[in-house]
Design an enzyme around this catalytic site. Structure first.
Site, PDB file in Angstrom:
ATOM      1  N   SER A 205      -1.902   5.554   1.460  1.00 47.19           N
ATOM      2  CA  SER A 205      -2.712   4.741   1.681  1.00 47.19           C
ATOM      3  C   SER A 205      -2.756   4.180   3.094  1.00 47.19           C
ATOM      4  O   SER A 205      -1.903   4.001   3.753  1.00 47.19           O
ATOM      5  CB  SER A 205      -2.851   3.900   0.651  1.00 47.19           C
ATOM      6  OG  SER A 205      -3.195   4.476  -0.668  1.00 47.19           O
TER       7      SER A 205
ATOM      8  N   LEU B  65       0.815  -1.121   0.167  1.00 40.83           N
ATOM      9  CA  LEU B  65       0.040   0.086  -0.026  1.00 40.83           C
ATOM     10  C   LEU B  65       0.992   1.309   0.007  1.00 40.83           C
ATOM     11  O   LEU B  65       1.825   1.159   0.705  1.00 40.83           O
ATOM     12  CB  LEU B  65      -0.649   0.157   1.275  1.00 40.83           C
ATOM     13  CG  LEU B  65      -2.203  -0.773   1.328  1.00 40.83           C
ATOM     14  CD1 LEU B  65      -2.744  -0.730   2.530  1.00 40.83           C
ATOM     15  CD2 LEU B  65      -3.082  -0.362   0.346  1.00 40.83           C
ATOM     16  N   ASP B  66       0.437   2.350  -0.824  1.00 43.63           N
ATOM     17  CA  ASP B  66       1.478   3.396  -0.819  1.00 43.63           C
ATOM     18  C   ASP B  66       1.570   3.999   0.537  1.00 43.63           C
ATOM     19  O   ASP B  66       0.421   3.887   1.439  1.00 43.63           O
ATOM     20  CB  ASP B  66       0.808   4.405  -1.796  1.00 43.63           C
ATOM     21  CG  ASP B  66       0.986   4.159  -3.146  1.00 43.63           C
ATOM     22  OD1 ASP B  66       2.066   3.271  -3.487  1.00 43.63           O
ATOM     23  OD2 ASP B  66       0.021   4.010  -3.832  1.00 43.63           O
ATOM     24  N   HIS B  67       2.506   4.874   0.988  1.00 48.13           N
ATOM     25  CA  HIS B  67       2.518   5.540   2.181  1.00 48.13           C
ATOM     26  C   HIS B  67       1.428   6.368   2.440  1.00 48.13           C
ATOM     27  O   HIS B  67       0.980   6.442   3.686  1.00 48.13           O
ATOM     28  CB  HIS B  67       3.954   6.272   2.491  1.00 48.13           C
ATOM     29  CG  HIS B  67       3.871   7.565   1.754  1.00 48.13           C
ATOM     30  ND1 HIS B  67       3.964   7.672   0.225  1.00 48.13           N
ATOM     31  CD2 HIS B  67       3.747   8.859   2.232  1.00 48.13           C
ATOM     32  CE1 HIS B  67       3.751   9.125  -0.215  1.00 48.13           C
ATOM     33  NE2 HIS B  67       3.672   9.521   1.038  1.00 48.13           N
TER      34      HIS B  67
ATOM     35  N   ARG C 191      -1.031   2.707  -7.612  1.00 43.40           N
ATOM     36  CA  ARG C 191      -1.750   3.771  -7.309  1.00 43.40           C
ATOM     37  C   ARG C 191      -3.159   3.853  -7.934  1.00 43.40           C
ATOM     38  O   ARG C 191      -3.768   4.698  -8.666  1.00 43.40           O
ATOM     39  CB  ARG C 191      -1.132   5.237  -7.408  1.00 43.40           C
ATOM     40  CG  ARG C 191      -0.018   5.264  -6.637  1.00 43.40           C
ATOM     41  CD  ARG C 191       0.834   6.567  -6.684  1.00 43.40           C
ATOM     42  NE  ARG C 191       0.077   7.868  -6.236  1.00 43.40           N
ATOM     43  CZ  ARG C 191      -0.209   7.787  -4.910  1.00 43.40           C
ATOM     44  NH1 ARG C 191       0.548   7.236  -3.903  1.00 43.40           N
ATOM     45  NH2 ARG C 191      -0.772   8.914  -4.379  1.00 43.40           N
TER      46      ARG C 191
END
Length: 183
Positions: A45, A41-43, A141
């Site tokens: 999210s 998960l992106d930072h 993303r």
């Protein structure tokens, strides 16, 4: 016996064990040794992240041919329309890629939702709304690109489910052993 952990990844934390660019990482949450993130998960999210010591499971979770479902709640800028949701369901084009069809529906802000730190920016003249999406692919993303492609940029993104494993009442930074079948 392999172990699988469900972690509620907080906003701002990287999905890796080494801090980078001022962002904290998974090394600070007391996980058992020898486990790795099965996906990311992106930072910016939040939500469900699986960790395991089972390399075959990681490969299966990351291989697009298995099309395992992942469910997200996205807070978007503006009042999302039924037309936009219909477009999301059919698949949208972003960065030269056409997303696979998915399930999508207008949602309400969940009662169980924790506050985000820092909070999502508030603008009095621009409302926000929520949409729930279940995807069977995981491009970088992707949810953010998809909602932007239909005119509703994502402000906050929370993954609530991976396969059969639901986030439930885990709070940010908490984790538990997974006992249910994942896929």
């Amino acid at each position: 016996m392999s172990s699988v952990i469900l972690f509620n990844k907080p906003f701002g934390v990287l999905s890796q064990f080494t801090p980078e660019a001022g962002h904290p990482a998974l090394d600070q949450f007391g996980f058992p040794p020898g486990i790795y993130a099965a996906g990311r998960l992106d930072h910016d999210s939040e939500g469900a992240l699986l960790l395991t010591d089972d390399g075959k499971l990681i490969k299966r979770l990351l291989d697009p041919k298995f099309e395992h479902p992942r469910t997200y709640l996205a807070q978007v800028e503006g009042k999302i329309t039924k037309e936009a949701v219909q477009k999301l369901m059919q698949g949208v084009t972003f960065k030269g890629y056409r997303s696979k069809p998915c399930t999508a529906e207008i949602a309400t802000e969940p009662e169980w939702l924790w506050p985000r730190n820092p909070p999502v920016r508030f603008r009095a003249n621009i409302p926000t709304s929520w949409v729930r999406l279940t995807l069977i692919e995981g491009k970088n993303r992707q949810v953010r690109h998809m909602t932007a492609a239909v005119g509703f940029p994502t402000l906050r993104l929370i993954r609530t489910r991976i396969g059969n494993v639901e986030l439930g009442d885990l709070q940010p930074g908490q984790w538990r052993a997974v006992t249910e079948k994942i896929l």
